[in-house]
Design a protein around this motif. Sequence first.
Motif, PDB file in Angstrom:
ATOM      1  N   UNK A 120      63.832  47.657  64.766  1.00  0.00           N
ATOM      2  CA  UNK A 120      65.177  48.188  64.968  1.00  0.00           C
ATOM      3  C   UNK A 120      65.886  47.482  66.118  1.00  0.00           C
ATOM      4  N   UNK A 121      65.158  47.213  67.195  1.00  0.00           N
ATOM      5  CA  UNK A 121      65.762  46.541  68.350  1.00  0.00           C
ATOM      6  C   UNK A 121      66.063  45.075  68.057  1.00  0.00           C
ATOM      7  N   UNK A 122      65.196  44.427  67.304  1.00  0.00           N
ATOM      8  CA  UNK A 122      65.444  43.030  66.918  1.00  0.00           C
ATOM      9  C   UNK A 122      66.709  42.925  66.079  1.00  0.00           C
ATOM     10  N   UNK A 123      66.890  43.868  65.135  1.00  0.00           N
ATOM     11  CA  UNK A 123      68.094  43.876  64.311  1.00  0.00           C
ATOM     12  C   UNK A 123      69.336  44.156  65.157  1.00  0.00           C
ATOM     13  N   UNK A 124      69.199  45.073  66.124  1.00  0.00           N
ATOM     14  CA  UNK A 124      70.329  45.368  67.014  1.00  0.00           C
ATOM     15  C   UNK A 124      70.712  44.128  67.811  1.00  0.00           C
ATOM     16  N   UNK A 125      69.710  43.414  68.294  1.00  0.00           N
ATOM     17  CA  UNK A 125      69.973  42.182  69.027  1.00  0.00           C
ATOM     18  C   UNK A 125      70.658  41.140  68.166  1.00  0.00           C
ATOM     19  N   UNK A 126      70.234  41.048  66.903  1.00  0.00           N
ATOM     20  CA  UNK A 126      70.840  40.083  65.977  1.00  0.00           C
ATOM     21  C   UNK A 126      72.328  40.405  65.771  1.00  0.00           C
ATOM     22  N   UNK A 127      72.647  41.713  65.708  1.00  0.00           N
ATOM     23  CA  UNK A 127      74.029  42.123  65.474  1.00  0.00           C
ATOM     24  C   UNK A 127      74.939  41.796  66.653  1.00  0.00           C
ATOM     25  N   UNK A 128      74.343  41.545  67.825  1.00  0.00           N
ATOM     26  CA  UNK A 128      75.144  41.263  69.027  1.00  0.00           C
ATOM     27  C   UNK A 128      74.940  39.853  69.559  1.00  0.00           C
ATOM     28  N   UNK A 129      74.290  38.992  68.783  1.00  0.00           N
ATOM     29  CA  UNK A 129      73.913  37.684  69.314  1.00  0.00           C
ATOM     30  C   UNK A 129      75.118  36.790  69.610  1.00  0.00           C
ATOM     31  N   UNK A 130      76.217  36.987  68.911  1.00  0.00           N
ATOM     32  CA  UNK A 130      77.379  36.118  69.125  1.00  0.00           C
ATOM     33  C   UNK A 130      78.252  36.581  70.290  1.00  0.00           C
TER      34      UNK A 130
END
Length: 292
Positions: free
Chosen positions: A39-49
């Motif tokens: 869940x945290x990895x996906x959250x990080x992906x959503x904010x990577x830009x």
Amino acid sequence: ALRLLRASLPTTIEMRQNIASDSLVVGDPTQIQQVLMNLCTNAGYAMQEKGGIMEVSLVDINIEDEDLSRQPKMIADSYVRLTVSDTGHGMTPDVLERIFDPFFTTKERSKGTGMGLSVVHGIVESHNGTISVSSEPDKGTTFNVYFPLFSDETEITTNTMQPLPAGNERILFVDDEMSIVETGKHVLETLGYDVTTLTNSSEALELFRGEPDKFDLVITDMTMPNMTGDKLAKEMLHIRPDIPIIMCTGYSALINKEQAEAIGIRAYIMKPILKSEIAHAIRTVLSPSELR
């Protein structure tokens, strides 16, 4: 898990935590860590830009009868609620409806296969829990995971567990989901193994081709971009016919146990993987006489 995550996130993402519960749940610690990491990895992906804020909280919550209309799969009881939220790009309603489907992903083909949230959903349900999600485009996403609270400590303290079989062999672990790779490495290292991990099957094949005798065992996911696990296994067995390989998959329609064995794969495990299951599978493959 949060310390591990903080080290892997860019500095443009702020991590906030509110751990306000010390209650117990009955479950597999490794699988619950896998839920959090994914869940945290996906959250990080959503904010990577653009960066943003990731919040992780753990609180006790009482679900009353009047609340059940919002959580139809739950019963009135006490739960531990794990929440992971982000301020990322969010999701449209049509995407939200499909996020737990196997192989559905909004990521680029090289970034993942869409098995992560499907595996998370399976883990939560296997623990008699419930997972819900809310999201809006450009406003972020919030996942809530509910695990039934366990209050009788005597059952835990009086229940003796047999030690898991361990070893010190060298293992190559391949899976395109970073959260699964990190969890798998941790699990295998606690069992004593020397673990090398990769998230790219083509890179794994090149590494193996260059040093075929460096590893005593290969553990590979089935569904990966570039090269699926069965093709990777075939190539590795062509290079070194005696290399033991364990196949892990979250979707049995792609390959079954008989097809895997026909390729030369020694063991076939369905996701989500239990620590005890992988521990016994490894020893069965490497030293079957030990477990007789």
